[in-house]
Write a protein that holds these residues in place. Structure first.
Motif, mmCIF file in Angstrom:
data_model
loop_
_atom_site.group_PDB
_atom_site.id
_atom_site.type_symbol
_atom_site.label_atom_id
_atom_site.label_comp_id
_atom_site.label_asym_id
_atom_site.label_seq_id
_atom_site.Cartn_x
_atom_site.Cartn_y
_atom_site.Cartn_z
ATOM 1 N N ASN A 123 0.861 -1.171 0.000
ATOM 2 C CA ASN A 123 0.000 0.000 0.000
ATOM 3 C C ASN A 123 0.899 1.222 0.000
ATOM 4 O OD1 ASN A 123 -1.878 1.968 0.288
ATOM 5 N ND2 ASN A 123 -2.784 1.172 2.166
ATOM 6 N N ARG A 182 0.116 -2.894 4.329
ATOM 7 C CA ARG A 182 -1.211 -2.775 4.932
ATOM 8 C C ARG A 182 -1.679 -4.173 5.269
ATOM 9 N NH1 ARG A 182 -6.409 -0.062 1.947
ATOM 10 N NH2 ARG A 182 -7.826 -0.178 3.699
ATOM 11 N N GLU A 190 -8.052 -4.857 3.303
ATOM 12 C CA GLU A 190 -8.298 -4.739 1.865
ATOM 13 C C GLU A 190 -9.716 -5.196 1.542
ATOM 14 O OE1 GLU A 190 -6.336 -3.597 -0.599
ATOM 15 O OE2 GLU A 190 -4.837 -3.044 0.890
#
Length: 113
Positions: A85, A93, A98
């Motif tokens: 990310n 991340r 997500e």
């Protein structure tokens, strides 16, 4: 307009969505099981489409998944449970943040990462 009853969380900034800061052990276990299932399915497709006496199937995507796509056992935990990310501090991340993280594959990182 602004009474004592208007100071709710929804009035102070909309919905309050909470996400756990990290994956729980059962989530990690189910993620590993899904990845192993995908690896088995790739192997079955490869074996069923492989031409006799050759290593390739003739299908680019199947060959890519068999030879270039990382298997669950070959991946580091850092790559299993997080994804790239560009806006994050360490360019990582947590995977469960997500969208549709149980339906998509996040095994391949950007080039040079």
């Amino acid at each position: 307009m602004f009474g004592p009853f208007r100071s709710t969380l929804a009035a102070c900034g909309g919905y309050l969505w909470k996400k756990a800061p990290r994956l729980s052990p059962p989530q990690k276990y189910r993620l590993r099981q899904r990845m192993k299932l995908v690896d088995r399915n790739i192997e079955v497709l490869y074996q069923s489409l492989k031409l006799t006496g050759q290593d390739l199937t003739g299908y680019k995507k199947i060959d890519y998944l068999k030879f270039d796509f990382p298997k669950e056992s070959e991946m580091e935990p850092r790559d299993k449970y997080s994804t790239f990310n560009r806006k994050a501090k360490d360019y990582r991340r947590s995977l469960h943040l997500e969208p549709k993280w149980t339906k998509r594959s996040f095994r391949v990182n950007p080039k040079y990462f």
